[in-house]
Write a protein that holds these residues in place. Structure first.
Motif, PDB file in Angstrom:
ATOM      1  N   SER A 125      59.915  30.156 -42.125  1.00  0.00           N
ATOM      2  CA  SER A 125      61.048  29.291 -41.802  1.00  0.00           C
ATOM      3  C   SER A 125      60.889  27.985 -42.567  1.00  0.00           C
ATOM      4  O   SER A 125      59.819  27.688 -43.101  1.00  0.00           O
ATOM      5  CB  SER A 125      61.118  29.065 -40.293  1.00  0.00           C
ATOM      6  OG  SER A 125      59.897  28.545 -39.847  1.00  0.00           O
ATOM      7  N   SER A 141      60.470  25.030 -41.720  1.00  0.00           N
ATOM      8  CA  SER A 141      59.444  24.063 -41.303  1.00  0.00           C
ATOM      9  C   SER A 141      58.121  24.334 -42.024  1.00  0.00           C
ATOM     10  O   SER A 141      57.357  23.408 -42.279  1.00  0.00           O
ATOM     11  CB  SER A 141      59.239  24.110 -39.787  1.00  0.00           C
ATOM     12  OG  SER A 141      58.721  25.359 -39.394  1.00  0.00           O
ATOM     13  N   HIS A 189      65.062  34.261 -33.317  1.00  0.00           N
ATOM     14  CA  HIS A 189      65.558  35.512 -32.713  1.00  0.00           C
ATOM     15  C   HIS A 189      65.896  36.619 -33.704  1.00  0.00           C
ATOM     16  O   HIS A 189      66.547  37.595 -33.325  1.00  0.00           O
ATOM     17  CB  HIS A 189      66.767  35.254 -31.804  1.00  0.00           C
ATOM     18  CG  HIS A 189      66.451  34.339 -30.651  1.00  0.00           C
ATOM     19  ND1 HIS A 189      65.400  34.575 -29.802  1.00  0.00           N
ATOM     20  CD2 HIS A 189      67.024  33.190 -30.233  1.00  0.00           C
ATOM     21  CE1 HIS A 189      65.352  33.609 -28.893  1.00  0.00           C
ATOM     22  NE2 HIS A 189      66.310  32.760 -29.143  1.00  0.00           N
ATOM     23  N   GLY A 226      56.365  31.238 -36.408  1.00  0.00           N
ATOM     24  CA  GLY A 226      56.394  31.659 -35.015  1.00  0.00           C
ATOM     25  C   GLY A 226      56.771  33.125 -34.917  1.00  0.00           C
ATOM     26  O   GLY A 226      56.724  33.877 -35.907  1.00  0.00           O
ATOM     27  N   GLY A 227      57.190  33.525 -33.721  1.00  0.00           N
ATOM     28  CA  GLY A 227      57.551  34.918 -33.484  1.00  0.00           C
ATOM     29  C   GLY A 227      58.707  35.384 -34.348  1.00  0.00           C
ATOM     30  O   GLY A 227      58.804  36.579 -34.646  1.00  0.00           O
ATOM     31  N   SER A 228      59.560  34.479 -34.762  1.00  0.00           N
ATOM     32  CA  SER A 228      60.730  34.919 -35.534  1.00  0.00           C
ATOM     33  C   SER A 228      60.368  35.372 -36.953  1.00  0.00           C
ATOM     34  O   SER A 228      60.721  36.491 -37.337  1.00  0.00           O
ATOM     35  CB  SER A 228      61.802  33.822 -35.534  1.00  0.00           C
ATOM     36  OG  SER A 228      62.212  33.582 -34.204  1.00  0.00           O
ATOM     37  N   THR A 277      51.890  30.430 -36.334  1.00  0.00           N
ATOM     38  CA  THR A 277      51.779  28.964 -36.232  1.00  0.00           C
ATOM     39  C   THR A 277      52.260  28.473 -34.870  1.00  0.00           C
ATOM     40  O   THR A 277      52.400  27.277 -34.658  1.00  0.00           O
ATOM     41  CB  THR A 277      52.597  28.271 -37.333  1.00  0.00           C
ATOM     42  OG1 THR A 277      53.982  28.564 -37.107  1.00  0.00           O
ATOM     43  CG2 THR A 277      52.200  28.725 -38.726  1.00  0.00           C
ATOM     44  N   THR A 278      52.590  29.417 -33.982  1.00  0.00           N
ATOM     45  CA  THR A 278      52.924  29.053 -32.600  1.00  0.00           C
ATOM     46  C   THR A 278      52.068  29.953 -31.701  1.00  0.00           C
ATOM     47  O   THR A 278      51.246  30.718 -32.197  1.00  0.00           O
ATOM     48  CB  THR A 278      54.418  29.307 -32.263  1.00  0.00           C
ATOM     49  OG1 THR A 278      54.657  30.716 -32.181  1.00  0.00           O
ATOM     50  CG2 THR A 278      55.351  28.690 -33.296  1.00  0.00           C
ATOM     51  N   ALA A 319      53.308  32.322 -29.614  1.00  0.00           N
ATOM     52  CA  ALA A 319      54.178  33.373 -29.068  1.00  0.00           C
ATOM     53  C   ALA A 319      53.521  34.748 -28.999  1.00  0.00           C
ATOM     54  O   ALA A 319      53.893  35.567 -28.163  1.00  0.00           O
ATOM     55  CB  ALA A 319      55.477  33.440 -29.860  1.00  0.00           C
ATOM     56  N   THR A 364      51.412  42.524 -31.794  1.00  0.00           N
ATOM     57  CA  THR A 364      52.167  43.634 -31.201  1.00  0.00           C
ATOM     58  C   THR A 364      52.863  44.521 -32.230  1.00  0.00           C
ATOM     59  O   THR A 364      53.059  44.134 -33.383  1.00  0.00           O
ATOM     60  CB  THR A 364      53.255  43.113 -30.232  1.00  0.00           C
ATOM     61  OG1 THR A 364      54.345  42.582 -30.994  1.00  0.00           O
ATOM     62  CG2 THR A 364      52.712  42.053 -29.297  1.00  0.00           C
ATOM     63  N   VAL A 409      55.972  45.479 -31.917  1.00  0.00           N
ATOM     64  CA  VAL A 409      57.362  45.352 -31.452  1.00  0.00           C
ATOM     65  C   VAL A 409      58.047  44.214 -32.186  1.00  0.00           C
ATOM     66  O   VAL A 409      57.411  43.213 -32.501  1.00  0.00           O
ATOM     67  CB  VAL A 409      57.382  44.993 -29.941  1.00  0.00           C
ATOM     68  CG1 VAL A 409      58.807  44.897 -29.425  1.00  0.00           C
ATOM     69  CG2 VAL A 409      56.586  45.982 -29.126  1.00  0.00           C
ATOM     70  N   LYS A 463      70.226  41.159 -28.066  1.00  0.00           N
ATOM     71  CA  LYS A 463      68.923  41.333 -28.714  1.00  0.00           C
ATOM     72  C   LYS A 463      68.313  42.646 -28.243  1.00  0.00           C
ATOM     73  O   LYS A 463      68.214  42.887 -27.045  1.00  0.00           O
ATOM     74  CB  LYS A 463      68.040  40.156 -28.302  1.00  0.00           C
ATOM     75  CG  LYS A 463      66.733  40.083 -29.025  1.00  0.00           C
ATOM     76  CD  LYS A 463      66.167  38.701 -28.809  1.00  0.00           C
ATOM     77  CE  LYS A 463      64.746  38.599 -29.258  1.00  0.00           C
ATOM     78  NZ  LYS A 463      64.215  37.263 -29.033  1.00  0.00           N
ATOM     79  N   MET A 499      57.372  22.409 -28.893  1.00  0.00           N
ATOM     80  CA  MET A 499      57.087  23.804 -29.259  1.00  0.00           C
ATOM     81  C   MET A 499      55.713  24.229 -28.752  1.00  0.00           C
ATOM     82  O   MET A 499      55.486  25.376 -28.396  1.00  0.00           O
ATOM     83  CB  MET A 499      57.134  23.985 -30.784  1.00  0.00           C
ATOM     84  CG  MET A 499      58.510  24.049 -31.381  1.00  0.00           C
ATOM     85  SD  MET A 499      59.382  25.542 -30.863  1.00  0.00           S
ATOM     86  CE  MET A 499      58.404  26.804 -31.655  1.00  0.00           C
TER      87      MET A 499
HETATM   88  P1  NAD Z   1      60.297  30.750 -33.643  1.00  0.00           P
HETATM   89  O1  NAD Z   1      59.531  31.590 -34.573  1.00  0.00           O
HETATM   90  O2  NAD Z   1      61.653  31.213 -33.265  1.00  0.00           O
HETATM   91  O3  NAD Z   1      60.325  29.268 -34.206  1.00  0.00           O
HETATM   92  C1  NAD Z   1      60.992  28.243 -33.520  1.00  0.00           C
HETATM   93  C2  NAD Z   1      60.980  26.967 -34.336  1.00  0.00           C
HETATM   94  O4  NAD Z   1      59.661  26.460 -34.451  1.00  0.00           O
HETATM   95  C3  NAD Z   1      61.468  27.156 -35.757  1.00  0.00           C
HETATM   96  O5  NAD Z   1      62.401  26.140 -36.030  1.00  0.00           O
HETATM   97  C4  NAD Z   1      60.201  27.010 -36.599  1.00  0.00           C
HETATM   98  O6  NAD Z   1      60.506  26.511 -37.862  1.00  0.00           O
HETATM   99  C5  NAD Z   1      59.397  26.032 -35.771  1.00  0.00           C
HETATM  100  N1  NAD Z   1      57.934  26.084 -36.005  1.00  0.00           N
HETATM  101  C6  NAD Z   1      57.134  27.165 -35.938  1.00  0.00           C
HETATM  102  N2  NAD Z   1      55.851  26.819 -36.194  1.00  0.00           N
HETATM  103  C7  NAD Z   1      55.843  25.490 -36.437  1.00  0.00           C
HETATM  104  C8  NAD Z   1      54.808  24.553 -36.761  1.00  0.00           C
HETATM  105  N3  NAD Z   1      53.512  24.914 -36.835  1.00  0.00           N
HETATM  106  N4  NAD Z   1      55.171  23.274 -36.970  1.00  0.00           N
HETATM  107  C9  NAD Z   1      56.456  22.905 -36.854  1.00  0.00           C
HETATM  108  N5  NAD Z   1      57.473  23.722 -36.534  1.00  0.00           N
HETATM  109  C10 NAD Z   1      57.173  25.007 -36.328  1.00  0.00           C
HETATM  110  O7  NAD Z   1      59.513  30.501 -32.272  1.00  0.00           O
HETATM  111  P2  NAD Z   1      58.520  31.336 -31.368  1.00  0.00           P
HETATM  112  O8  NAD Z   1      58.703  30.830 -30.005  1.00  0.00           O
HETATM  113  O9  NAD Z   1      57.165  31.370 -31.956  1.00  0.00           O
HETATM  114  O10 NAD Z   1      59.043  32.848 -31.448  1.00  0.00           O
HETATM  115  C11 NAD Z   1      60.089  33.261 -30.656  1.00  0.00           C
HETATM  116  C12 NAD Z   1      60.653  34.562 -31.180  1.00  0.00           C
HETATM  117  O11 NAD Z   1      59.617  35.522 -31.324  1.00  0.00           O
HETATM  118  C13 NAD Z   1      61.639  35.150 -30.231  1.00  0.00           C
HETATM  119  O12 NAD Z   1      62.646  35.815 -30.962  1.00  0.00           O
HETATM  120  C14 NAD Z   1      60.813  36.151 -29.467  1.00  0.00           C
HETATM  121  O13 NAD Z   1      61.577  37.182 -28.903  1.00  0.00           O
HETATM  122  C15 NAD Z   1      59.886  36.645 -30.509  1.00  0.00           C
HETATM  123  N6  NAD Z   1      58.618  37.137 -29.961  1.00  0.00           N
HETATM  124  C16 NAD Z   1      58.284  38.410 -30.228  1.00  0.00           C
HETATM  125  C17 NAD Z   1      57.107  38.916 -29.767  1.00  0.00           C
HETATM  126  C18 NAD Z   1      56.738  40.317 -30.088  1.00  0.00           C
HETATM  127  O14 NAD Z   1      55.741  40.828 -29.645  1.00  0.00           O
HETATM  128  N7  NAD Z   1      57.487  40.997 -30.883  1.00  0.00           N
HETATM  129  C19 NAD Z   1      56.248  38.123 -29.021  1.00  0.00           C
HETATM  130  C20 NAD Z   1      56.616  36.811 -28.756  1.00  0.00           C
HETATM  131  C21 NAD Z   1      57.812  36.325 -29.241  1.00  0.00           C
END
Ligand code: NAD
Length: 384
Positions: A42, A44, A72, A98-100, A137-138, A140, A145, A147, A160, A187
């Motif tokens: 992404s 960021s 998402h 992150g997860g996306s 980097t998050t 999540a 996984t 999935v 979704k 976050m």
């Molecule tokens: P995300 O990936 O949607 O990111 C959210 C925001 O955080 C973005 O704007 C991104 O640019 C920013 N960001 C991420 N890392 C950063 C960092 N180190 N510094 C600054 N900004 C940063 O967020 P998320 O919560 O990690 O992921 C959520 C998505 O992942 C959802 O769609 C969820 O359903 C999915 N998910 C899937 C699984 C799985 O097992 N498949 C598990 C958890 C979440």
């Protein structure tokens, strides 16, 4: 399920956990013989300099970059990124963020692999899916996984859906705690709650087993200890490392035990009401724990104790109530929205969200049976 009989699936994954590990991605992927990697991330991450770092580390082996992944995983973005992947003839895909972005990397591997099986695209890896490399980097947990969720934006409201396939489990996971130093407080807090929720749901999962349960309890212990410190001072590498370890354990428990209603409701709130995934998790967790306490109280006790709550005098449901209150307080201290209305959900949408929630298959895996959509609407109303 008893302790002397259990079953679970795990994936062949290499996990590297080390501050500064991202700079070594070139030598790490060398072992896999990958020559044409695509990076999904992404904006960021580009701003943070991680894209440049990967460009330098991989050189010519970085064949394509898609750096505008939205939250998402939107179907239209998957189509766009798949076109780039095909044109670039990639043999591996990196999800950084992150997860996306990690979900996007899995979606690409899945899509390209399916197409190659149909003969409509060059055969990749002998017909198997191309490997996914995940650099979270998050907190999540998607990196562990098999999935991904994809949001069908052409439906009204958008919906979704999740896709599961053992071949999309990231083959290589690089945890570099330095990448989380600039994760903003909000976050940090919200995705930290996402990780906590994975641990709680793993504990009462219908497919729980001794390994997932012990991983989940240790995850709760680390997260509850590290999260408030990471929120207050994101620049401390030690607490960031502990938090990322907690998130790893949470991701591992998520990967090895089926999630229940909490997870499903958060998907619905994200896909159909636009609530960021971690925020949905933080709002819903205490409500769902309270709902599930009569059926799952005993199973949650080790996690309640890992939170530092003494459970000796209490019955299990009362101990879970204490935990729910403490989680609510933690979320409040970290300034997370506490009600769905504060996260943009309209009261008039609750019946439809409840209907979608009831259709989500996780509801059938909930420890406390959910008879109809009205039960979910009641929980959503309490959270609204
Ligand atoms: P995300 O990936 O949607 O990111 C959210 C925001 O955080 C973005 O704007 C991104 O640019 C920013 N960001 C991420 N890392 C950063 C960092 N180190 N510094 C600054 N900004 C940063 O967020 P998320 O919560 O990690 O992921 C959520 C998505 O992942 C959802 O769609 C969820 O359903 C999915 N998910 C899937 C699984 C799985 O097992 N498949 C598990 C958890 C979440």
């Amino acid at each position: 399920m008893t302790m002397n009989s259990f079953q679970y699936v795990s994936y062949a994954q290499e996990v590297v956990f080390e501050p500064g590990a991202l700079a070594q991605i070139g030598t790490i992927v060398e072992r896999y013989g990958l020559q044409r990697l695509m990076l999904c991330t992404s904006r960021s991450q580009r701003a943070a300099g991680c894209v440049t770092l990967i460009e330098t580390a991989l050189g010519d082996r970085l064949a394509a970059v898609y750096d505008s992944v939205s939250p998402h995983v939107l179907d239209i973005q998957v189509e766009e990124a798949a076109a780039l992947a095909e044109k670039s003839q990639i043999d591996g895909v990196i999800g950084l963020g992150g997860g996306s972005p990690i979900g996007m990397a899995k979606a690409l591997a899945y899509r390209l692999g399916r197409q190659s099986a149909d003969g409509t695209a060059p055969s990749v890896d002998g017909g198997r899916l191309i490997p996914v490399v995940a650099v979270p980097t998050t907190y999540a947990g998607s990196e562990m996984t098999a999935v991904f969720g994809i949001t069908h934006t052409r439906e009204d409201p958008p919906r979704k859906v999740t896709v599961k396939d053992p071949s999309i489990a990231p083959r290589l996971v690089i945890y570099d705690p330095e990448l989380t130093l600039d994760l903003p407080p909000e976050m940090t807090a919200s995705t930290g709650f996402n990780a906590l929720a994975h641990c709680f749901e793993a504990l009462y999962s219908v497919t729980r087993h001794p390994v997932s349960s012990s991983v989940a309890v240790t995850g709760v212990r680390h997260i509850v200890h590290a999260l408030p410190h990471c929120y207050a001072d994101g620049s401390d590498l030690d607490t960031r490392s502990e938090m990322l370890l907690g998130a790893h354990l949470a991701g591992l428990s998520l990967a090895s035990a089926k999630m229940a209603m909490h997870h499903g409701l958060c998907h619905v709130l994200g896909g159909s009401a636009g609530v960021p995934h971690g925020i949905a998790n933080a709002i819903m967790l205490p409500h769902v724990l309270r709902f599930n306490a009569p059926a799952a109280g005993e199973l949650l006790l080790p996690a309640v104790e890992a939170m530092g709550i003494t459970t000796g005098e209490h019955d299990a449901a009362a101990a879970v109530e204490d935990a729910a209150r403490q989680l609510d307080e933690l979320a409040r201290q970290m300034n997370l929205p506490r009600r769905l209305r504060d996260a943009g959900v309209k009261e008039r949408d609750l019946p439809n969200l409840a209907r979608l929630g009831f259709e989500n298959r996780t509801v059938h895996d909930n420890p406390r049976p959910v008879e109809d959509a009205a039960v979910i609407e009641q929980i959503l109303r309490e959270a609204w």
